[in-house]
Motif scaffolding. Sequence first.
Motif, mmCIF file in Angstrom:
data_model
loop_
_atom_site.group_PDB
_atom_site.id
_atom_site.type_symbol
_atom_site.label_atom_id
_atom_site.label_comp_id
_atom_site.label_asym_id
_atom_site.label_seq_id
_atom_site.Cartn_x
_atom_site.Cartn_y
_atom_site.Cartn_z
ATOM 1 N N GLN A 141 -40.057 59.163 -6.262
ATOM 2 C CA GLN A 141 -40.317 57.854 -6.850
ATOM 3 C C GLN A 141 -41.697 57.361 -6.416
ATOM 4 O O GLN A 141 -42.478 56.880 -7.236
ATOM 5 N N HIS A 142 -42.005 57.489 -5.138
ATOM 6 C CA HIS A 142 -43.313 57.066 -4.632
ATOM 7 C C HIS A 142 -44.420 57.942 -5.227
ATOM 8 O O HIS A 142 -45.458 57.447 -5.645
ATOM 9 N N PHE A 143 -44.180 59.242 -5.263
ATOM 10 C CA PHE A 143 -45.163 60.175 -5.805
ATOM 11 C C PHE A 143 -45.459 59.868 -7.274
ATOM 12 O O PHE A 143 -46.615 59.837 -7.691
ATOM 13 N N ASN A 144 -44.407 59.596 -8.047
ATOM 14 C CA ASN A 144 -44.583 59.275 -9.467
ATOM 15 C C ASN A 144 -45.351 57.960 -9.636
ATOM 16 O O ASN A 144 -46.232 57.847 -10.484
ATOM 17 N N ALA A 145 -45.038 56.962 -8.806
ATOM 18 C CA ALA A 145 -45.718 55.674 -8.891
ATOM 19 C C ALA A 145 -47.198 55.806 -8.543
ATOM 20 O O ALA A 145 -48.034 55.127 -9.133
ATOM 21 N N ALA A 146 -47.504 56.691 -7.611
ATOM 22 C CA ALA A 146 -48.907 56.897 -7.202
ATOM 23 C C ALA A 146 -49.725 57.552 -8.306
ATOM 24 O O ALA A 146 -50.951 57.449 -8.317
ATOM 25 N N ILE A 185 -45.635 55.465 3.659
ATOM 26 C CA ILE A 185 -44.729 55.584 2.508
ATOM 27 C C ILE A 185 -43.357 55.017 2.860
ATOM 28 O O ILE A 185 -42.775 54.250 2.087
ATOM 29 N N ALA A 186 -42.831 55.393 4.010
ATOM 30 C CA ALA A 186 -41.505 54.913 4.418
ATOM 31 C C ALA A 186 -41.476 53.389 4.512
ATOM 32 O O ALA A 186 -40.541 52.744 4.013
ATOM 33 N N LEU A 187 -42.493 52.815 5.126
ATOM 34 C CA LEU A 187 -42.563 51.356 5.214
ATOM 35 C C LEU A 187 -42.631 50.727 3.821
ATOM 36 O O LEU A 187 -41.967 49.733 3.551
ATOM 37 N N GLY A 188 -43.418 51.341 2.946
ATOM 38 C CA GLY A 188 -43.539 50.842 1.579
ATOM 39 C C GLY A 188 -42.248 50.928 0.788
ATOM 40 O O GLY A 188 -42.031 50.157 -0.152
ATOM 41 N N GLY A 202 -50.074 50.356 14.591
ATOM 42 C CA GLY A 202 -50.199 49.033 13.981
ATOM 43 C C GLY A 202 -51.021 49.080 12.702
ATOM 44 O O GLY A 202 -50.698 48.411 11.709
ATOM 45 N N ALA A 203 -52.080 49.885 12.700
ATOM 46 C CA ALA A 203 -52.918 50.035 11.506
ATOM 47 C C ALA A 203 -52.145 50.666 10.347
ATOM 48 O O ALA A 203 -52.481 50.447 9.184
ATOM 49 N N LEU A 204 -51.110 51.439 10.678
ATOM 50 C CA LEU A 204 -50.269 52.039 9.632
ATOM 51 C C LEU A 204 -49.239 51.054 9.087
ATOM 52 O O LEU A 204 -48.581 51.335 8.103
ATOM 53 N N GLY A 205 -49.102 49.912 9.759
ATOM 54 C CA GLY A 205 -48.146 48.903 9.316
ATOM 55 C C GLY A 205 -46.909 48.788 10.189
ATOM 56 O O GLY A 205 -46.026 47.979 9.917
ATOM 57 N N VAL A 206 -46.841 49.572 11.252
ATOM 58 C CA VAL A 206 -45.690 49.495 12.156
ATOM 59 C C VAL A 206 -45.834 48.243 13.020
ATOM 60 O O VAL A 206 -46.857 48.047 13.667
ATOM 61 N N THR A 207 -44.825 47.395 13.001
ATOM 62 C CA THR A 207 -44.874 46.158 13.782
ATOM 63 C C THR A 207 -43.938 46.186 14.990
ATOM 64 O O THR A 207 -44.115 45.417 15.925
ATOM 65 N N ASP A 208 -42.950 47.054 14.964
ATOM 66 C CA ASP A 208 -41.978 47.139 16.055
ATOM 67 C C ASP A 208 -42.374 48.279 16.992
ATOM 68 O O ASP A 208 -41.958 49.422 16.821
ATOM 69 N N ILE A 209 -43.225 47.943 17.961
ATOM 70 C CA ILE A 209 -43.785 48.934 18.883
ATOM 71 C C ILE A 209 -43.482 48.498 20.313
ATOM 72 O O ILE A 209 -43.905 47.430 20.746
ATOM 73 N N PHE A 210 -42.722 49.334 21.017
ATOM 74 C CA PHE A 210 -42.346 49.057 22.399
ATOM 75 C C PHE A 210 -42.909 50.171 23.275
ATOM 76 O O PHE A 210 -42.396 51.285 23.269
ATOM 77 N N LEU A 211 -43.963 49.855 24.013
ATOM 78 C CA LEU A 211 -44.620 50.838 24.871
ATOM 79 C C LEU A 211 -44.346 50.511 26.333
ATOM 80 O O LEU A 211 -44.005 49.385 26.684
ATOM 81 N N GLY A 212 -44.508 51.511 27.199
ATOM 82 C CA GLY A 212 -44.291 51.319 28.623
ATOM 83 C C GLY A 212 -42.827 51.076 28.957
ATOM 84 O O GLY A 212 -42.500 50.375 29.903
ATOM 85 N N THR A 213 -41.945 51.682 28.178
ATOM 86 C CA THR A 213 -40.511 51.454 28.302
ATOM 87 C C THR A 213 -39.854 52.505 29.191
ATOM 88 O O THR A 213 -39.886 53.690 28.874
#
Length: 175
Positions: free
Chosen positions: A168-173, A50-53, A74-85
């Motif tokens: 707003q998102h809830f109403n649109a859904a 929802i937040a990404l949308g 990534g499957a949720l749409g997150v593209t900025d992933i920094f692992l092993g930091t």
Amino acid sequence: MKKNAKELFRGVHTFIFDVDGVFTDSTLLITSEGELLRKMNVRDGYAVKIALGCGYRICIISGGSNEGVAKRLGALGVTDIFLGTDDKLSVLKSYTKKHSLDAAGILYMGDDIPDIPAMEAAGMVCCPQDSVPEVKAISDYISHINGGEGCVRDIIEQVLKVNGNWQQHFNAAHD
């Protein structure tokens, strides 16, 4: 005078999350092959989508390096992933510079000592209920929910509600 959490929620444009202890609980299951398994709350995932949308940025900065975590986020749409930091503050500074983000609009949610330097560089600091005392002491908002049990959803939902995006998102859904 320090602003209250609701006021700080209004200016958020970017969420930065740790993984272990935030998206997951503090439990690690270890297979006989030595693979580490974690569990994530599906409601956290729904809130991320929802937040990404709604146009919010979501960034993951984690000391862990589990490939399954990267695949799930990534499957949720997150593209900025920094692992092993090891140095979360450096990653945060680089990320904000790359995207020309003001620190005041960044909400950072962490739960343990390695998160503190990066948390102190964010405009709003949040943590799960079961965070270590040192993190709780610097947090603007402490979720009433433990890590891995929906604290990410709690934070995202509150920010979106304060900014008029949740309903707003809830109403649109339902249209």
